[in-house]
Motif scaffolding. Structure first.
Motif, PDB file in Angstrom:
ATOM      1  N   PRO A  82       0.837  -1.201   0.000  1.00  0.00           N
ATOM      2  CA  PRO A  82       0.000   0.000   0.000  1.00  0.00           C
ATOM      3  C   PRO A  82       0.869   1.247   0.000  1.00  0.00           C
ATOM      4  CG  PRO A  82       0.074  -0.978   2.187  1.00  0.00           C
ATOM      5  CD  PRO A  82       0.812  -1.913   1.280  1.00  0.00           C
ATOM      6  N   THR A  83       0.766   2.061  -1.036  1.00  0.00           N
ATOM      7  CA  THR A  83       1.597   3.250  -1.132  1.00  0.00           C
ATOM      8  C   THR A  83       0.761   4.502  -0.950  1.00  0.00           C
ATOM      9  OG1 THR A  83       1.354   3.350  -3.529  1.00  0.00           O
ATOM     10  CG2 THR A  83       3.222   2.103  -2.663  1.00  0.00           C
ATOM     11  N   GLY A  84       1.443   5.586  -0.770  1.00  0.00           N
ATOM     12  CA  GLY A  84       0.809   6.876  -0.547  1.00  0.00           C
ATOM     13  C   GLY A  84       1.779   7.749   0.226  1.00  0.00           C
ATOM     14  N   PRO A  85       1.483   9.036   0.368  1.00  0.00           N
ATOM     15  CA  PRO A  85       2.398   9.934   1.071  1.00  0.00           C
ATOM     16  C   PRO A  85       2.763   9.418   2.469  1.00  0.00           C
ATOM     17  CG  PRO A  85       0.673  11.181  -0.008  1.00  0.00           C
ATOM     18  CD  PRO A  85       0.292   9.735  -0.135  1.00  0.00           C
ATOM     19  N   GLY A  86       4.067   9.239   2.704  1.00  0.00           N
ATOM     20  CA  GLY A  86       4.531   8.799   4.009  1.00  0.00           C
ATOM     21  C   GLY A  86       4.054   7.419   4.413  1.00  0.00           C
ATOM     22  N   TYR A  87       3.885   6.516   3.447  1.00  0.00           N
ATOM     23  CA  TYR A  87       3.247   5.229   3.728  1.00  0.00           C
ATOM     24  C   TYR A  87       4.043   4.333   4.671  1.00  0.00           C
ATOM     25  CZ  TYR A  87       6.371   2.896   0.355  1.00  0.00           C
ATOM     26  OH  TYR A  87       7.462   2.403  -0.307  1.00  0.00           O
TER      27      TYR A  87
END
Length: 363
Positions: free
Chosen positions: A284-289
């Protein structure tokens, strides 16, 4: 004052701010001959630009402790005098700019002898300067990759000695921080994870056996590294197998247990990443993951941490530090896009920054 730009002290070393550069491979060294593994003008310009841009600590790319420990034939190394001499030029410039020079020492294990990413990143054979990789067990990283030879206990101990020898050279070259690479599916991570470690001797099976190499390498490095300078350890907090319900791997719970052991063995900060030991696993990726993993370790242990992974915005980085989720942020791709990220972030946050005299009159 911005929390992001407060100095940070580990042992006797004070780092001018919390904006640090993560190790990023350049795959640009000579693949053979006397210049094999030697940093040259590209590496100097790459690292010097981020120092000029105000980065507080710069960690070099994964630097192999032996020729067989390189990820690709074009990786940097630190096993001979020529490499040490060339690194000295880089560390002198970084220090002149007020940036702390750090080096990440690594052994690629079963992921060694692969091509540069822009050439596909697949395994390379002896006809293309490749070699047979080695690992804890004869299990290849992925379909089509070379089957590694299983390391003997004596060969494991020799690799530990190589880490210590490279650490000695790093100190002589002027580095002030040394980081042991125990993440991303490279050798030490391979020993940590039951996904890649199928051994039945003292280096496999139980948690205590699987962390044995990590602790032995840290002990060997700490023994030759000055007591007043810090040692870092980079860890993949999870293989993402447990989270996906697709197998047995290294877990966040085990990372917390390892962090406590590393602290007791003289590690000063944990550089917290994830993944790398399993191909094509869902992440799961995303800002600050990945920040939550660093935060958990900081909360449940007394070991300082640096957070990494899709940290791109000044206010995002400021919140991570000011809220106590991490002690520093490590920027990777964002510093490739913007070598002067730290100067821009300082201006955005309304704080002072270290602008070179040559630039200051115009900024």
């Amino acid at each position: 004052m911005s929390a992001l730009f407060e100095p940070y002290t580990l042992r006797s070393l004070t780092i001018p701010n919390r904006v640090w550069m993560a190790p990023m491979c350049q795959y640009s060294a000579a693949v053979d001959g006397p210049e094999q593994g030697v940093p040259h003008d590209w590496h100097f310009a790459h690292l010097a630009a981020r120092a000029t841009g105000g980065t507080g600590l710069i960690l070099t790319e994964a630097t192999a402790v032996s020729p067989e420990g390189r990820i690709s034939p074009a990786d940097l190394g630190l096993w001979n005098d020529r490499q040490q001499e060339a690194f000295s030029r880089i560390t002198r410039f970084l220090k002149e700019r007020g940036t702390v020079p750090g080096i990440q020492l690594a052994h690629a294990g079963r992921k060694a002898s692969t091509d540069r990413p822009w050439r596909g990143g697949g395994p390379v054979g002896t006809e293309d300067h490749g070699w047979q990789p080695a690992g804890p067990s004869p299990a290849p990283f992925a379909d089509g990759h070379l089957v590694p030879r299983e390391l003997t206990v004596e060969q494991i101990r020799e690799i530990t000695r190589q880490f210590a020898d490279s650490a000695r050279r790093a100190l002589a070259a002027g580095f002030q921080v040394v980081e042991v690479h125990g993440a991303h599916g490279y050798l030490i991570h391979e020993f940590l994870s039951p996904h890649s470690n199928h051994r039945t001797d003292e280096y496999g099976g139980s948690f205590e056996n699987r962390i044995r190499l990590a602790l032995e390498v840290v002990d060997a490095v700490r023994a030759v590294w000055p007591a007043d300078l810090p040692v870092f350890f980079r860890v993949s907090a999870t293989d993402w197998l447990t989270e996906n319900g697709t197998g047995e791997g290294w877990t966040a719970d085990e990372t917390v247990r390892l962090a406590k052991e590393l602290r007791a063995h003289g590690v000063d900060l944990l550089d917290v990443s994830t993944g790398g030991n399993v191909p094509k696993v869902r992440i799961p990726t995303g800002p600050g993951y990945q920040v939550s993993f660093a935060e958990r370790i900081r909360t449940e242990t007394d070991l300082p941490v640096a957070a990494v992974g899709m940290i791109t915005d000044a206010r995002q980085a400021e919140e991570i530090i000011s809220s106590g989720r991490a002690d520093a942020v490590l920027l990777g791709r964002e510093l490739l896009r913007d070598p002067h990220w730290a100067l821009r972030a300082a201006r955005e946050l309304g704080t002072e920054s270290r602008v070179p005299d040559q630039y200051g009159w115009a900024i």
